[in-house]
Scaffold this motif. Sequence first.
Motif, PDB file in Angstrom:
ATOM      1  N   VAL A 184       1.081  -0.619  -0.116  1.00 53.71           N
ATOM      2  CA  VAL A 184       0.149   0.483  -0.153  1.00 53.71           C
ATOM      3  C   VAL A 184       0.735   1.150  -0.107  1.00 53.71           C
ATOM      4  N   VAL A 185       1.098   1.979  -1.100  1.00 54.00           N
ATOM      5  CA  VAL A 185       2.484   3.033  -1.574  1.00 54.00           C
ATOM      6  C   VAL A 185       1.821   4.191  -0.545  1.00 54.00           C
ATOM      7  N   GLU A 186       0.083   4.192  -0.284  1.00 55.35           N
ATOM      8  CA  GLU A 186      -0.080   5.276   0.807  1.00 55.35           C
ATOM      9  C   GLU A 186       0.237   5.897   1.708  1.00 55.35           C
ATOM     10  N   GLY A 187       1.255   4.703   2.553  1.00 56.83           N
ATOM     11  CA  GLY A 187       1.626   4.608   3.927  1.00 56.83           C
ATOM     12  C   GLY A 187       3.215   4.701   3.857  1.00 56.83           C
ATOM     13  N   ASN A 188       3.302   4.860   2.748  1.00 55.04           N
ATOM     14  CA  ASN A 188       5.419   5.194   2.196  1.00 55.04           C
ATOM     15  C   ASN A 188       5.934   6.425   2.881  1.00 55.04           C
ATOM     16  N   ILE A 189       6.188   6.765   4.100  1.00 51.14           N
ATOM     17  CA  ILE A 189       6.040   7.951   4.579  1.00 51.14           C
ATOM     18  C   ILE A 189       7.821   7.824   4.721  1.00 51.14           C
ATOM     19  N   SER A 190       8.186   9.434   4.254  1.00 49.83           N
ATOM     20  CA  SER A 190       9.524   9.611   4.866  1.00 49.83           C
ATOM     21  C   SER A 190      10.128   9.591   5.777  1.00 49.83           C
ATOM     22  N   SER A 191      10.627   8.775   6.581  1.00 50.42           N
ATOM     23  CA  SER A 191      11.032   8.559   7.694  1.00 50.42           C
ATOM     24  C   SER A 191      12.330   9.414   8.079  1.00 50.42           C
ATOM     25  N   ASP A 202      13.413  24.176  24.158  1.00 49.57           N
ATOM     26  CA  ASP A 202      12.673  23.712  25.738  1.00 49.57           C
ATOM     27  C   ASP A 202      11.865  22.715  26.341  1.00 49.57           C
ATOM     28  N   ASN A 203      13.389  21.374  25.912  1.00 48.89           N
ATOM     29  CA  ASN A 203      13.119  19.997  26.827  1.00 48.89           C
ATOM     30  C   ASN A 203      11.813  19.462  25.925  1.00 48.89           C
ATOM     31  N   GLU A 204      11.406  19.493  24.794  1.00 46.48           N
ATOM     32  CA  GLU A 204      10.771  18.493  24.421  1.00 46.48           C
ATOM     33  C   GLU A 204      10.893  18.328  21.903  1.00 46.48           C
ATOM     34  N   LEU A 205      10.946  17.767  22.046  1.00 46.74           N
ATOM     35  CA  LEU A 205      10.380  17.350  20.600  1.00 46.74           C
ATOM     36  C   LEU A 205      10.418  18.179  19.764  1.00 46.74           C
ATOM     37  N   VAL A 206      10.517  18.766  18.454  1.00 45.41           N
ATOM     38  CA  VAL A 206       9.412  19.349  17.427  1.00 45.41           C
ATOM     39  C   VAL A 206      10.184  18.789  16.250  1.00 45.41           C
ATOM     40  N   ILE A 207       9.587  19.480  15.031  1.00 44.44           N
ATOM     41  CA  ILE A 207      10.066  20.000  14.339  1.00 44.44           C
ATOM     42  C   ILE A 207      10.650  20.466  13.708  1.00 44.44           C
ATOM     43  N   GLU A 208      11.566  21.580  13.138  1.00 43.31           N
ATOM     44  CA  GLU A 208      12.373  22.064  11.985  1.00 43.31           C
ATOM     45  C   GLU A 208      10.475  22.460  11.065  1.00 43.31           C
ATOM     46  N   GLU A 209      10.492  23.607  11.170  1.00 39.70           N
ATOM     47  CA  GLU A 209       9.539  24.316   9.738  1.00 39.70           C
ATOM     48  C   GLU A 209       9.828  23.468   8.662  1.00 39.70           C
ATOM     49  N   LYS A 210      11.332  23.804   8.033  1.00 40.65           N
ATOM     50  CA  LYS A 210      11.284  23.162   6.608  1.00 40.65           C
ATOM     51  C   LYS A 210      10.605  21.422   6.652  1.00 40.65           C
ATOM     52  N   GLY A 211      10.480  20.968   7.348  1.00 43.00           N
ATOM     53  CA  GLY A 211      10.296  20.006   7.350  1.00 43.00           C
ATOM     54  C   GLY A 211       8.499  19.576   7.558  1.00 43.00           C
ATOM     55  N   ILE A 212       8.061  20.574   7.439  1.00 46.25           N
ATOM     56  CA  ILE A 212       6.609  20.511   7.748  1.00 46.25           C
ATOM     57  C   ILE A 212       6.180  19.923   6.599  1.00 46.25           C
ATOM     58  N   TYR A 213       5.425  19.736   5.326  1.00 45.87           N
ATOM     59  CA  TYR A 213       5.429  19.122   4.413  1.00 45.87           C
ATOM     60  C   TYR A 213       5.718  17.750   4.891  1.00 45.87           C
ATOM     61  N   SER A 214       6.645  17.349   5.048  1.00 43.95           N
ATOM     62  CA  SER A 214       6.704  15.503   5.359  1.00 43.95           C
ATOM     63  C   SER A 214       5.557  15.548   6.592  1.00 43.95           C
ATOM     64  N   VAL A 215       5.988  16.286   7.581  1.00 42.28           N
ATOM     65  CA  VAL A 215       4.695  16.189   8.532  1.00 42.28           C
ATOM     66  C   VAL A 215       3.297  15.740   8.073  1.00 42.28           C
ATOM     67  N   GLU A 216       3.070  16.732   7.249  1.00 42.82           N
ATOM     68  CA  GLU A 216       2.094  16.601   6.682  1.00 42.82           C
ATOM     69  C   GLU A 216       1.559  15.203   6.009  1.00 42.82           C
ATOM     70  N   ASN A 217       2.121  14.944   5.113  1.00 44.68           N
ATOM     71  CA  ASN A 217       2.159  13.503   4.512  1.00 44.68           C
ATOM     72  C   ASN A 217       2.314  12.605   5.214  1.00 44.68           C
ATOM     73  N   PHE A 218       3.130  12.841   6.320  1.00 46.52           N
ATOM     74  CA  PHE A 218       2.595  11.507   7.590  1.00 46.52           C
ATOM     75  C   PHE A 218       1.705  11.480   8.084  1.00 46.52           C
ATOM     76  N   LEU A 219       1.319  12.503   8.577  1.00 48.77           N
ATOM     77  CA  LEU A 219      -0.101  12.354   8.954  1.00 48.77           C
ATOM     78  C   LEU A 219      -1.392  12.040   8.127  1.00 48.77           C
ATOM     79  N   ILE A 220      -1.314  11.969   6.775  1.00 50.54           N
ATOM     80  CA  ILE A 220      -2.443  11.693   6.223  1.00 50.54           C
ATOM     81  C   ILE A 220      -1.712   9.701   5.575  1.00 50.54           C
ATOM     82  N   ALA A 221      -0.998  10.347   5.745  1.00 52.26           N
ATOM     83  CA  ALA A 221      -0.493   8.500   5.183  1.00 52.26           C
ATOM     84  C   ALA A 221      -0.729   7.899   6.476  1.00 52.26           C
TER      85      ALA A 221
END
Length: 416
Positions: A184-191, A202-221
């Motif tokens: 099922v190719v729809e789940g093939n995220i860019s890990s 601030d001691n929390e895990l964050v994603i840098e702004e330039k990775g925002i589209y990868s996060v979007e793809n991750f959630l949709i996948a």
Amino acid sequence: MYIILSKSKTNKLKILNDPIYGLVSIPNSLIFDIIEHKYFQRLRRITQMGMTNLVYPGAHHTRFHHAIGCMHLMQKAIQVLRSKNIAISEEEATALCIAILLHDIGHGAFSHALEHSIVNEISHEEISLLFMKKLNEEFDGKLSLAIDVFEGKHHRLFFSQLISSQLDIDRLDYLKRDSFYTGVVEGNISSDRLIAMMNVKDNELVIEEKGIYSVENFLIARRLMYWQVYLHKTSLSAEIVLVKILQRAKALVKEGKNLPGNKTLQYFLLHKIDKENFTDETLNMFARLDDYDVLSAIKEWCFNEDYVLSKLSQMIISRKLLKIQLQDKEFTDKFKKKLSTKLKTKFEFKEEDITNFIIFDSVSNQAYNNEKPIKILTKKGKIKDIVKASDHLNLQTLSKPVVKHFCCYPKNFNKD
């Protein structure tokens, strides 16, 4: 699948060949010894996706595959964070790798089926913790830090978020791996991309702004994989039948009936297993129970004199599963009564047996939880929830749980 290369008998810096990531290294001798332990080796005999191979024939990968893949991705995450001046000691790095390696060690046969049948009121996460504590005794306390991380007790919050959060190492591997093995190719995220964009603020895990589209793809996948794979109606039907088989077997044994099955499976059929009585003996028996024990017993139960057990067992072995109907609204009492009446008339079922062949329930899918946000680090150094940082209109929708109600009943039964 995995090739172990070694220069000598004492060399424990092994290399494994993973079909997704290529060569995977085991970072040190402690982790190698944990992988070699019988508790961990059991994961080779536990399928990652339960009965999903009845829908997607390639989905035969195991919890062992997944755990090794998670360890590999954790090593990459540690390297990325260190390159961004996040101090992580060798002891902490080992603890992170052990915690993610063992996060699923408490899964039982066919992954989730046991939690709803012959083992009750104790989750696989709780059993994983019991395994980790037992291993910690055997390894002279060397897993203590990993256990703190696993339990969320470590003062560095982002450690626990790497293990369990909405964008953790676990999800990064299973989405990519399950997509690969199901096709099922729809789940093939860019890990790789998502890990490269990780940072700590601030001691929390964050994603840098330039990775925002990868996060979007991750959630949709993730959303697509749940409806297309994890909650596929045939997968649901197969898991429901499997749970019903184990519940029926346990009920028959309680009545004094003798059922074929090895000693390990018999232990769980004979005893009430829950959080209160999950002893060291139970843990050791659990460590011996795997998919092969359950499936071999089901093959024998196909010919059992109990009609319900034999019929349900035949459904799994022959893949003649219950038909399943999904809809947005709950089924009415009128529909339930009518279906039950027709089923009893056609198959001459006893009243007490009906619930084994007609099941009403629901499933839900929430791709994103606003209460535990994925945080985006903007170029100006501010933190934003992905929903607010993204211009993707669907992300807000993904945060709303979608509930589907379903009804299962025999395929050759005409409900009209």
